[in-house]
Design a protein around this motif. Structure first.
Motif: not given
Length: 470
Positions: A168-172, A205-209, A258-260
């Motif tokens: 969820v944090i990564g999705a935000i 965009r890439r995210v790491a949470a 979302f981490s791609v």
């Protein structure tokens, strides 16, 4: 492991027999804290606390999860010194793998520090050994302190819930670009580096949470996704509420997307290859349908994301990130040849000073030598073997399916170690050691079940005798 501080027997006050523990169990009703309790606390701290946060005021860069891991190691040592605290003992292949890897690091540490090392490299070696002890502690605590299947389920469900939260944090982060982790800085902690949890890869965009890098986030999601699906399927089979577990599975899967991360996809493919071999055709078709539906939703919800993943593999040999990862292999090989068998010393390769190698096998060969690299692979392979062996020993469908799942999940760090320096990232490393311990705990459960089955067979064979009537 259930630590019980009650005495073995209480003296009588009226001249009658001593009062035994069994006579006063009602006074201590309710579940007691055990290895599973510590493991759940560790999981929450490991996954939800941002990776950049370390404990303030210590000479080493120590994360809060590492502190809990060291507590786990101390508790494990205490329980191994007694026979009354409920800890499991005896041989276990997962535990053997953990000890082999620790021994390889200890020998390499002694070999490296026997010669002169610059102070910065020596400090890094000391810190690496401390963190290894913390990871070893949580692995051993789970392996020998979580003995029942219900307590093991609690630990793994806590990991699934933690994976869903960081999903969820990564999705935000992915949808809004807002980094919620800046508000997760707790008192007594400080940032070890400038927090950067949202990255850009081309136009995506890439995210790491809460982890240190999107690759780490993706690999963690790949490791937790099959476990979440296992509990969703298990709940449905038992007629229990299962939508919550499918929701967790979806959130973890979204985090992976979302981490791609190419490493996450490769890890998931390796895990899936093992699971498919042990599944029925009905489950294979159902999994394929679920995967197709999930990808369709992602294509509609996030246009262009699936195309980005496709480009990661279509343009593999021309990808600039792949070329950057492989251009320094000559430097690594030259350094490996200098200390071929025992390495230059665990943790002594100081990244700000030397070249970073995005390959854990090369990095381990530099630190621990070829012997240590082989033992690193053996440790993970023994985790896989423990899970598969538990599946073979048990007749319980849940234990069998969980053994297959955990055995498959342990392929993720084996694959990912070839694509990035996995042990340099504390969150995925801690999760790997915890899951190795979980494989060992499941093997103990399966052995106990097999032992009880064998003990019951002679009783059934003898059975009650009926008198012969004339």
């Amino acid at each position: 492991m259930a630590i019980d501080f009650r005495p073995a027997g209480l003296p009588s006050l009226n001249g009658h027999r001593p009062v035994k523990v069994a006579d006063i169990d009602g006074m201590f009703a309710g579940p007691r804290a055990d290895g599973a309790t510590i493991a759940c606390i560790y999981i929450v701290i490991l996954l939800i606390t941002p990776a950049a946060l370390i404990v303030r005021g210590l000479p080493l860069s120590v994360t809060p999860a590492a502190i809990v891991g060291m507590i786990g190691l101390v508790l494990w040592l205490i329980t191994q010194l007694t026979t009354t605290l409920g800890a499991a003992k005896g041989r276990n292949m997962a535990r053997s793998g953990l000890f082999l890897f620790f021994t390889a690091n200890l020998v390499s540490y002694g070999y490296g520090t026997y010669h002169w090392l610059p102070s910065d490299e020596l400090n890094l070696a000391d810190q690496n050994l401390f963190l290894l002890l913390a990871n070893l502690g949580i692995g051993l605590l789970v392996c020998d302190g979580v003995r029942g299947i219900e307590r093991l389920n609690l630990v793994l469900k806590a990991a699934v819930a933690g994976g869903a939260i960081i999903g969820v944090i990564g999705a935000i982060q992915f949808v809004t670009g807002f980094d919620i982790t800046r508000y997760l800085v707790l008192p007594g902690l400080r940032l070890s580096w400038e927090d950067l949890y949202v990255f850009e890869r081309g136009s995506v965009r890439r995210v790491a949470a809460t982890t240190a890098h999107p690759i780490e986030f993706g690999v963690i999601s790949a490791m937790l996704l099959p476990i979440a699906a296992h509990y969703a399927l298990r709940a449905k089979t038992l007629g229990q509420p299962f939508l919550r577990w499918w929701a967790c599975t979806a959130m973890i899967g979204a985090g992976l997307m979302f981490s791609v991360s190419r490493s996450a996809v490769l890890s998931l493919v390796a895990i899936g290859a093992v699971l498919v071999c042990g599944w029925t055709w009905k489950r294979r078709l159902r999994a394929l349908a679920v995967l197709a539906g999930f990808l369709a939703v992602m294509k509609v919800a996030v246009p262009g994301l699936l195309g980005t993943f496709l480009d990661l593999f279509v343009n593999f040999f021309t990808d600039s990130s792949v070329q950057y990862r492989t251009h320094d292999y000559g430097i690594a090989i030259a350094e490996i040849e200098r200390h071929l068998w025992l390495g230059r010393g665990t943790g002594s390769w100081y990244f700000p000073k030397y070249q970073v190698f995005d390959n854990q096998y090369m990095q381990t060969a530099i630190d621990l030598g070829l012997i240590g690299t082989a033992i690193y692979v053996i440790m993970m392979a023994l985790g896989i073997a423990a899970g598969i062996w538990a599946r073979r020993l048990s007749r319980d469908p849940h234990v069998r399916d969980l053994g297959l799942t955990l055995g498959g999940v342990m392929l993720a760090p084996i694959v990912a170690s070839a694509t990035f320096d996995l042990l340099a990232f504390a969150t995925v490393t801690g999760l790997m050691f915890l899951l190795i311990g979980a494989c060992g705990a499941l093997l103990r459960v399966a052995r106990q079940e097999a032992r009880q089955r064998q003990e019951a067979q002679p009783m059934q064979a003898s059975g009650p005798t009926t008198p012969v009537t004339r």
